[in-house]
Enzyme design. Structure first.
Site, mmCIF file in Angstrom:
data_model
loop_
_atom_site.group_PDB
_atom_site.id
_atom_site.type_symbol
_atom_site.label_atom_id
_atom_site.label_comp_id
_atom_site.label_asym_id
_atom_site.label_seq_id
_atom_site.Cartn_x
_atom_site.Cartn_y
_atom_site.Cartn_z
ATOM 1 N N PHE A 74 8.116 2.853 4.093
ATOM 2 C CA PHE A 74 8.081 1.392 4.209
ATOM 3 C C PHE A 74 9.445 0.833 3.824
ATOM 4 C CE2 PHE A 74 6.804 2.677 -0.031
ATOM 5 C CZ PHE A 74 7.502 1.817 -0.862
ATOM 6 N N ASP B 65 9.056 -2.642 -9.947
ATOM 7 C CA ASP B 65 10.037 -3.499 -9.284
ATOM 8 C C ASP B 65 11.198 -2.609 -8.851
ATOM 9 O OD1 ASP B 65 10.672 -6.128 -8.384
ATOM 10 O OD2 ASP B 65 12.344 -6.107 -9.791
ATOM 11 N N PRO C 16 0.811 -1.220 0.000
ATOM 12 C CA PRO C 16 0.000 0.000 0.000
ATOM 13 C C PRO C 16 0.848 1.275 0.000
ATOM 14 C CG PRO C 16 -0.451 -1.344 1.973
ATOM 15 C CD PRO C 16 0.633 -2.032 1.209
ATOM 16 N N GLY C 17 2.091 1.174 0.502
ATOM 17 C CA GLY C 17 2.979 2.348 0.515
ATOM 18 C C GLY C 17 3.282 2.823 -0.894
HETATM 19 P P1 IMP Z 1 9.492 -4.778 -4.667
HETATM 20 O O1 IMP Z 1 9.702 -3.769 -5.742
HETATM 21 O O2 IMP Z 1 8.106 -4.654 -4.116
HETATM 22 O O3 IMP Z 1 9.898 -6.166 -5.055
HETATM 23 O O4 IMP Z 1 10.416 -4.320 -3.464
HETATM 24 C C1 IMP Z 1 11.586 -4.958 -3.062
HETATM 25 C C2 IMP Z 1 11.891 -4.570 -1.636
HETATM 26 O O5 IMP Z 1 12.310 -3.219 -1.614
HETATM 27 C C3 IMP Z 1 10.707 -4.695 -0.685
HETATM 28 O O6 IMP Z 1 11.165 -5.199 0.553
HETATM 29 C C4 IMP Z 1 10.219 -3.269 -0.527
HETATM 30 O O7 IMP Z 1 9.673 -3.036 0.752
HETATM 31 C C5 IMP Z 1 11.501 -2.477 -0.725
HETATM 32 N N1 IMP Z 1 11.195 -1.187 -1.353
HETATM 33 C C6 IMP Z 1 10.615 -0.990 -2.566
HETATM 34 N N2 IMP Z 1 10.474 0.325 -2.800
HETATM 35 C C7 IMP Z 1 10.962 0.958 -1.710
HETATM 36 C C8 IMP Z 1 11.066 2.326 -1.339
HETATM 37 O O8 IMP Z 1 10.651 3.253 -2.040
HETATM 38 N N3 IMP Z 1 11.625 2.570 -0.133
HETATM 39 C C9 IMP Z 1 12.079 1.583 0.703
HETATM 40 N N4 IMP Z 1 12.002 0.296 0.415
HETATM 41 C C10 IMP Z 1 11.442 -0.017 -0.783
#
Ligand code: IMP
Length: 182
Positions: free
Chosen positions: A140, A65, A10-11
């Site tokens: 997040f 991603d 959701p973030g």
């Molecule tokens: P995914 O893109 O959802 O696969 O994210 C990979 C990992 O990076 C997950 O653990 C997310 O929580 C983290 N992540 C993705 N975008 C951000 C961000 O903008 N800030 C901090 N962590 C992020």
């Protein structure tokens, strides 16, 4: 216009909603699991994910991603960012960075957008540092341990302030430029 944001996070949806507000585009949080292929290339993950989502009959959407690439860890966690967050978490990353002088790191965000049958794939980057300790309660994932300028972490910023400089904000700005050309 409405765009589905296909994610379990959701973030991310909140950040997209703020970024697209000015264009009057409404974001719909859409939960649809899709395979994240194991590859060292974020764009490949996004393109394969988009193929799978379209094959399921879903159109007009965004997938994202993202990875955190830490210089002194040779790019780790990178494409394994989700796994590293779930297993060792921010505490584990800070432990790996204990006593490490070179704190440089970057977030890379790849967005795939399917709109009116067209596909756009863009990338946004944000360089910064891994902080010595976790700070802040907003955001997040890795937000509490990443600071773009060595001062505030992303978790200490509003969504607007994060979007102004973040990997996702930069990717959205590229996407909006591309959308203007189609
Ligand atoms: P995914 O893109 O959802 O696969 O994210 C990979 C990992 O990076 C997950 O653990 C997310 O929580 C983290 N992540 C993705 N975008 C951000 C961000 O903008 N800030 C901090 N962590 C992020």
């Amino acid at each position: 216009m409405k765009l589905k944001v296909i994610t379990s996070n959701p973030g991310k949806v909140a950040e997209y909603q703020k970024a697209f507000d000015e264009l009057g585009i409404e974001m719909e949080h859409y939960r649809l699991p899709y395979d994240e292929v194991q590859t060292s290339d974020l764009e490949e993950v996004v393109n394969k994910g988009m193929d799978e989502i379209i094959a399921k009959g879903v159109r007009d959407f965004i997938v994202d991603d993202t990875g955190l690439f830490i210089d002194s860890l040779k790019g780790f966690p990178g494409v394994w960012s989700a796994y590293a967050q779930k297993t060792i978490g921010n505490k584990g990353i800070l432990k790996l960075m204990d006593g490490v002088e070179d704190r440089g790191a970057e977030f890379r965000c790849c967005i795939g957008c399917d709109l009116d049958g067209k596909r756009l794939v863009v990338v946004g980057v944000c360089r910064g540092v891994i902080t010595e300790e976790a700070k802040g309660t907003d955001g997040f994932g890795y937000d509490p341990i990443f600071s773009p300028d060595g001062k505030l972490t992303f978790a200490e910023m509003s969504v607007e302030d994060k979007n102004r400089i973040s990997h996702r904000g930069n990717a959205v700005r590229h996407l909006i430029e591309e959308l203007k050309t189609i």
